[in-house]
Enzyme design. Structure first.
Site, PDB file in Angstrom:
ATOM      1  N   GLN A 152      -4.728  -1.540   9.482  1.00 53.39           N
ATOM      2  CA  GLN A 152      -4.668  -2.879   8.894  1.00 53.39           C
ATOM      3  C   GLN A 152      -5.290  -3.901   9.850  1.00 53.39           C
ATOM      4  O   GLN A 152      -4.965  -3.943  11.033  1.00 53.39           O
ATOM      5  CB  GLN A 152      -3.199  -3.234   8.585  1.00 53.39           C
ATOM      6  CG  GLN A 152      -3.015  -4.535   7.825  1.00 53.39           C
ATOM      7  CD  GLN A 152      -3.594  -4.518   6.411  1.00 53.39           C
ATOM      8  OE1 GLN A 152      -3.685  -3.472   5.776  1.00 53.39           O
ATOM      9  NE2 GLN A 152      -3.999  -5.668   5.919  1.00 53.39           N
TER      10      GLN A 152
ATOM     11  N   ASP B 184     -11.371   2.811   3.988  1.00 57.10           N
ATOM     12  CA  ASP B 184     -11.771   1.403   3.913  1.00 57.10           C
ATOM     13  C   ASP B 184     -13.294   1.270   3.849  1.00 57.10           C
ATOM     14  O   ASP B 184     -13.809   0.214   3.507  1.00 57.10           O
ATOM     15  CB  ASP B 184     -11.323   0.667   5.196  1.00 57.10           C
ATOM     16  CG  ASP B 184     -10.019  -0.099   5.039  1.00 57.10           C
ATOM     17  OD1 ASP B 184      -9.750  -0.585   3.933  1.00 57.10           O
ATOM     18  OD2 ASP B 184      -9.295  -0.205   6.045  1.00 57.10           O
TER      19      ASP B 184
ATOM     20  N   LYS C 219       0.847  -1.205   0.000  1.00 56.66           N
ATOM     21  CA  LYS C 219       0.000   0.000   0.000  1.00 56.66           C
ATOM     22  C   LYS C 219       0.876   1.245   0.000  1.00 56.66           C
ATOM     23  O   LYS C 219       0.625   2.201  -0.748  1.00 56.66           O
ATOM     24  CB  LYS C 219      -0.932  -0.003   1.234  1.00 56.66           C
ATOM     25  CG  LYS C 219      -2.065  -1.013   1.099  1.00 56.66           C
ATOM     26  CD  LYS C 219      -2.819  -1.286   2.396  1.00 56.66           C
ATOM     27  CE  LYS C 219      -3.817  -2.428   2.166  1.00 56.66           C
ATOM     28  NZ  LYS C 219      -4.551  -2.854   3.345  1.00 56.66           N
TER      29      LYS C 219
HETATM   30  N1  GUN Z   1      -7.103  -6.797   6.038  1.00 52.47           N
HETATM   31  C1  GUN Z   1      -7.444  -7.547   4.964  1.00 52.47           C
HETATM   32  N2  GUN Z   1      -8.066  -6.776   4.040  1.00 52.47           N
HETATM   33  C2  GUN Z   1      -8.113  -5.530   4.544  1.00 52.47           C
HETATM   34  C3  GUN Z   1      -8.630  -4.302   4.043  1.00 52.47           C
HETATM   35  O1  GUN Z   1      -9.198  -4.192   2.947  1.00 52.47           O
HETATM   36  N3  GUN Z   1      -8.474  -3.228   4.870  1.00 52.47           N
HETATM   37  C4  GUN Z   1      -7.887  -3.324   6.087  1.00 52.47           C
HETATM   38  N4  GUN Z   1      -7.795  -2.220   6.825  1.00 52.47           N
HETATM   39  N5  GUN Z   1      -7.399  -4.456   6.586  1.00 52.47           N
HETATM   40  C5  GUN Z   1      -7.511  -5.542   5.808  1.00 52.47           C
END
Ligand code: GUN
Length: 283
Positions: free
Chosen positions: A97, A120, A53
């Site tokens: 995350q 998100d 990311k």
């Molecule tokens: N863990 C797995 N997929 C995601 C996601 O799309 N966003 C976040 N914040 N954590 C994750």
């Protein structure tokens, strides 16, 4: 004959557009989109995702801050970091995350993120907007799936769509986005009786269960569009999806590979949501 849905190529095309929009926003307003990514603990998979990311943000010209906190971080410390990021004018998007270590409350942490910075779209107020059908951000993975369908000219309207998996991150929002696109949606999960009887009816089958090569060709309708959200390691350590690609591809009309299908689109939608947040900030 099947066609591969190439998530990598589609993601690159969209990222080029995001890079251009970012440049224009900077020139017009002086604003650089900023994303803060928070990771707690040492989960190796999460570390890789966060690093990807961060790299993607730099590629398109965003500011990207990663906050790597130790496993033992207390809930209060994490909440006060979120408070600081909520009021930091350089930051337009905040992503924590998941999963978080067991002693932390994911719900409380997500609830603390300002809805305008919740790229998100996990915050209850953003979830409510998605249910309603009027929203600025959609969760990145289902949004990426919708984008792939559009790019490949696959219209879910009137189709039987079956989503396997009911998580808050993928399954539930996926079902809502497909419903908004006028599909007839069935959501299956670990307690579904006779799963194959449902998956075999699907014109569009989206699978997000986290079980290596679980969906086999006998579970798929000939000509179906098959979208594989899974990301697993098989017994030999090889990356694979929730769908048994080699057999299912013989039956499908379109199929996403793993890697190179949905994965690159998830991060692309995160970039898109962060840019949207920065653009809204500039209005
Ligand atoms: N863990 C797995 N997929 C995601 C996601 O799309 N966003 C976040 N914040 N954590 C994750």
């Amino acid at each position: 004959m099947y066609a591969i849905i190439d998530g990598k190529a589609t993601a690159e095309k969209i990222r080029a557009d995001i890079k251009q929009r970012t440049k224009e926003l900077k020139e017009r307003t002086g604003i650089t989109p900023g994303l803060a990514v928070v990771i707690v603990g040492d989960d190796p998979a999460s570390k890789i995702y966060v690093n990807n990311k961060h790299k993607a943000c730099e590629q398109v010209g965003f500011l990207s801050d990663v906050y790597a906190l130790p496993e033992a971080t207390a809930q209060d410390e994490l909440l006060s970091l979120i408070d600081r990021l909520n009021s930091d004018p350089r930051i337009h998007g905040i992503l924590v995350q998941l999963p978080l270590p067991r002693h932390l409350s994911e719900q409380a942490v997500i609830a603390r993120i300002s809805p305008e910075k919740d790229v998100d779209a996990f915050n209850i107020s953003n979830v409510g907007k998605i249910v309603n059908g009027k929203f600025d951000f959609a969760p990145c993975t289902p949004a990426g799936v919708m984008k792939l369908l559009t790019e490949y000219g696959i219209d879910p309207s009137g189709k039987d769509c079956v989503v396997v998996g009911r998580s808050n991150i993928v399954g539930k929002p996926m079902a809502l986005l497909l419903m908004h696109a006028n599909a007839t949606v069935t959501v299956c999960h670990s307690r579904t009786a006779d799963l194959a009887s449902h998956t075999r009816r699907a014109d569009i089958l989206v699978v997000a269960i986290g079980k290596a090569r679980f969906i086999t060709s006998d579970m798929v309708k000939p000509g179906a569009v098959v979208i594989d959200v899974g990301m697993n390691r098989d017994e030999n350590g090889k990356l694979c999806g929730d769908v048994d690609f080699s057999s299912v591809s013989e039956k499908a009309s379109y199929i996403t590979p793993v890697p190179g299908g949905v994965g690159p689109m998830t991060i692309t939608m995160l970039l898109e949501n962060t840019l949207t947040a920065a653009e809204k900030h500039s209005i």
